[in-house]
Design a protein around this motif. Structure first.
Motif, short mmCIF file in Angstrom:
data_model
loop_
_atom_site.label_atom_id
_atom_site.label_comp_id
_atom_site.label_asym_id
_atom_site.label_seq_id
_atom_site.Cartn_x
_atom_site.Cartn_y
_atom_site.Cartn_z
N HIS A 1 2.66 5.22 0.84
CA HIS A 1 3.78 4.64 2.30
C HIS A 1 4.45 4.98 2.15
CE1 HIS A 1 6.53 3.58 -1.50
NE2 HIS A 1 6.06 3.28 -2.17
N GLY A 2 4.92 3.97 3.52
CA GLY A 2 6.59 4.21 3.90
C GLY A 2 7.56 3.93 3.13
N SER A 3 8.49 2.91 3.62
CA SER A 3 9.78 2.29 3.01
C SER A 3 9.57 0.94 2.66
CB SER A 3 10.82 3.16 3.79
OG SER A 3 10.58 2.10 5.44
N ALA A 4 8.77 0.23 3.74
CA ALA A 4 8.33 -0.64 2.89
C ALA A 4 9.72 -1.65 3.64
CB ALA A 4 7.89 -1.25 2.09
N GLY B 1 0.49 0.74 -2.35
CA GLY B 1 1.26 0.64 -4.01
C GLY B 1 0.76 1.76 -4.75
N ILE C 1 12.50 1.11 0.17
CA ILE C 1 11.99 1.14 -1.16
C ILE C 1 11.57 2.43 -1.80
CG2 ILE C 1 11.19 -0.58 -0.50
CD1 ILE C 1 8.02 0.60 -0.67
N ASP D 1 10.30 -4.67 4.70
CA ASP D 1 9.99 -5.78 4.54
C ASP D 1 9.85 -6.66 3.48
OD1 ASP D 1 8.01 -4.53 3.70
OD2 ASP D 1 6.38 -6.41 4.28
N ILE D 2 10.06 -5.45 1.64
CA ILE D 2 10.28 -5.97 0.58
C ILE D 2 11.91 -5.29 -0.10
CG2 ILE D 2 7.80 -6.82 0.46
CD1 ILE D 2 8.21 -4.17 -1.17
N ALA E 1 8.99 -3.86 -5.40
CA ALA E 1 8.06 -2.32 -4.69
C ALA E 1 6.92 -1.98 -5.60
CB ALA E 1 8.54 -1.66 -4.54
N ASN E 2 5.57 -1.51 -5.59
CA ASN E 2 5.18 -1.10 -6.60
C ASN E 2 5.20 -0.21 -7.04
OD1 ASN E 2 3.49 -0.73 -8.64
ND2 ASN E 2 1.24 -0.98 -6.95
P1 ATP Z 1 4.52 4.65 6.97
O1 ATP Z 1 4.57 4.83 8.97
O2 ATP Z 1 6.02 4.92 7.62
O3 ATP Z 1 3.99 5.34 6.26
P2 ATP Z 1 3.88 1.42 7.09
O4 ATP Z 1 4.11 1.18 8.89
O5 ATP Z 1 2.79 1.88 6.56
O6 ATP Z 1 4.56 2.99 6.83
P3 ATP Z 1 4.99 0.55 4.74
O7 ATP Z 1 6.08 0.61 4.81
O8 ATP Z 1 3.56 1.37 4.01
O9 ATP Z 1 4.44 0.80 6.21
O10 ATP Z 1 4.04 -0.75 4.43
C1 ATP Z 1 3.06 -1.60 4.66
C2 ATP Z 1 2.81 -2.82 4.07
O11 ATP Z 1 2.65 -1.92 2.56
C3 ATP Z 1 4.14 -3.85 3.68
O12 ATP Z 1 3.97 -4.38 3.87
C4 ATP Z 1 4.61 -3.33 2.88
O13 ATP Z 1 5.63 -4.12 2.16
C5 ATP Z 1 3.81 -2.46 1.88
N1 ATP Z 1 3.84 -1.71 0.66
C6 ATP Z 1 3.45 -0.97 1.02
N2 ATP Z 1 4.39 -0.22 -0.25
C7 ATP Z 1 4.50 -1.39 -1.30
C8 ATP Z 1 4.34 -0.94 -2.84
N3 ATP Z 1 5.10 -0.07 -3.57
N4 ATP Z 1 4.20 -1.93 -3.15
C9 ATP Z 1 4.18 -3.15 -2.89
N5 ATP Z 1 4.19 -3.26 -0.91
C10 ATP Z 1 3.90 -2.19 -0.49
#
Ligand code: ATP
Length: 363
Positions: A284-287, A266, A18, A289-290, A296-297
């Motif tokens: 947040h990371g690359s998410a 988000g 994302i 799953d979405i 993405a927000n």
């Molecule tokens: P990283 O270790 O790379 O920071 P992470 O493992 O913490 O990543 P994220 O990619 O931040 O994971 O995602 C964690 C959860 O939050 C996922 O279910 C993701 O879909 C959700 N999420 C993260 N960012 C957003 C966003 N901008 N909008 C909606 N959902 C988000």
């Protein structure tokens, strides 16, 4: 003071998942603000990240690094992908390399409640949460990243490193930030040193240097708290905190918790700031799953861009940039306060484009 037509070079690193989606949603807002202002932006995008590593074997090309170093500021989406890893099993995280190579020692993680966003804490005082976690980002436990000592298959050692130089600068940064927040936002002007000084010599040293530096900032209240007690306070009374400074690993953990306190990943922006360079990215990371679904927000990225404007404002003495940073925050607040938009992240049906468009129309 206003300097006419200063143009800033912004290196844009969209990254993975994302990351490109939230970047694409944010850049038009910056262009809109700059349109009639006494400043402008020249954006240039560069490749880096897990997918780039998969395609080329290089997660952070030297040309990308050089462009980031030469730019006035860096806008960063998100990087990493669970299935794409280095040979030692660790994830692709060029953001960590950039922090070290550009000496971005202060990880700035604000957690401010946006009116209208549902909060996990039921206490009405939670509406007053407005704190900043400062995560020391160049040493601490992360010093051992990629070089922990592996002794056969029976023992592994990762070492915490705290230096006088690293601690002095991050404490000074935190005190200056508290002063600025007091001046510009009416915040109390307090810094809490979060540590484990009762157990570790490294942490006692971190606290000792905090106390030494505090003397130079008589207008700021200097407080201490242990990391475990602080974790409890984040549930009991996070609204009592202003700026909090801590070593790298503690900040890594606590800043995810504080992001959760104000609504989720988000919504949480961040900056990685040094004396000469700064990078702004959502928490947040690359998410995966979405990714690719437009769900993405983009709020965290949009607020990170506001932090970039504020940093450029202070660094270059351009008031219009600081005013536009505030303008972005107010537009975001207005969008969520109106209650008409509900991001997928909170169980609603509004995606990246809808949220960015609503912020744009409130600017
Ligand atoms: P990283 O270790 O790379 O920071 P992470 O493992 O913490 O990543 P994220 O990619 O931040 O994971 O995602 C964690 C959860 O939050 C996922 O279910 C993701 O879909 C959700 N999420 C993260 N960012 C957003 C966003 N901008 N909008 C909606 N959902 C988000």
């Amino acid at each position: 003071m206003t300097i006419a037509n200063r143009i800033f070079d912004i290196a844009v690193l969209p990254g993975d998942g994302i990351g490109p989606e939230v970047i694409e949603a944010t850049m038009p807002l910056l262009e809109k603000l700059a349109h009639n202002a006494a400043y402008g932006f020249r954006f240039a995008s560069y490749p880096a990240g897990a997918q780039h590593y998969k395609a080329t074997g290089d997660a952070l090309p030297e040309a990308t690094f050089e462009a980031a170093r030469a730019a006035d500021a860096i806008l960063f989406g998100a990087m990493g992908w669970p299935e794409i890893r280095y040979e030692d099993g660790t994830e692709i995280a060029p953001q960590l390399d950039l922090r070290v190579r550009l000496d971005l020692y202060a990880g700035v993680r604000p957690a401010r409640v946006i009116p209208g966003v549902k909060l996990p804490l039921a206490d009405p005082r939670a509406a007053n949460i407005d704190l900043v976690v400062i995560r020391e980002s160049t040493e601490g436990l992360f010093t051992s990243r990629g070089k922990g000592e592996v002794i056969e298959d029976r023992e592994v050692r990762d070492t915490m490193v705290i230096t006088r130089h690293g601690s002095e600068r991050v404490h000074d940064f935190s005190f200056r930030l508290a002063e600025r927040r007091h001046r510009t936002r009416g915040r109390p002007g307090a810094v809490t040193c979060v540590d484990k000084a009762n157990v570790f010599r490294s942490m006692a040293f971190f606290r000792k240097i905090f106390d030494e530096r505090a003397v130079r900032f008589p207008g700021v209240e200097a407080r201490h708290n242990y990391i475990d007690a602080t974790a409890l306070d984040m549930i009991r009374k996070p609204w009592d905190y202003d700026v909090m400074v801590m070593e790298n690993m503690y900040g890594d953990i606590l800043s995810d918790l504080t992001a959760g306190l104000v609504g989720g990943m988000g919504m949480a922006p961040s900056g990685d700031v040094g004396d000469d360079h700064a990078l702004f990215q959502p928490c947040h990371g690359s998410a995966p799953d979405i990714a690719g679904e437009g769900k993405a927000n983009p709020t965290a990225m949009i607020l990170s861009a506001a932090m970039m404007l504020d940093w450029l404002a202070e660094r270059n003495g351009i008031d219009a940039l600081a005013e536009d940073a505030m303008r972005i925050e107010r537009a975001v607040d207005a969008v969520f306060a109106s209650g008409t938009l509900k991001p997928f992240e909170f169980g609603g049906r509004d995606g990246t484009r809808a949220i960015a468009a609503a912020v744009a129309s409130n600017l």
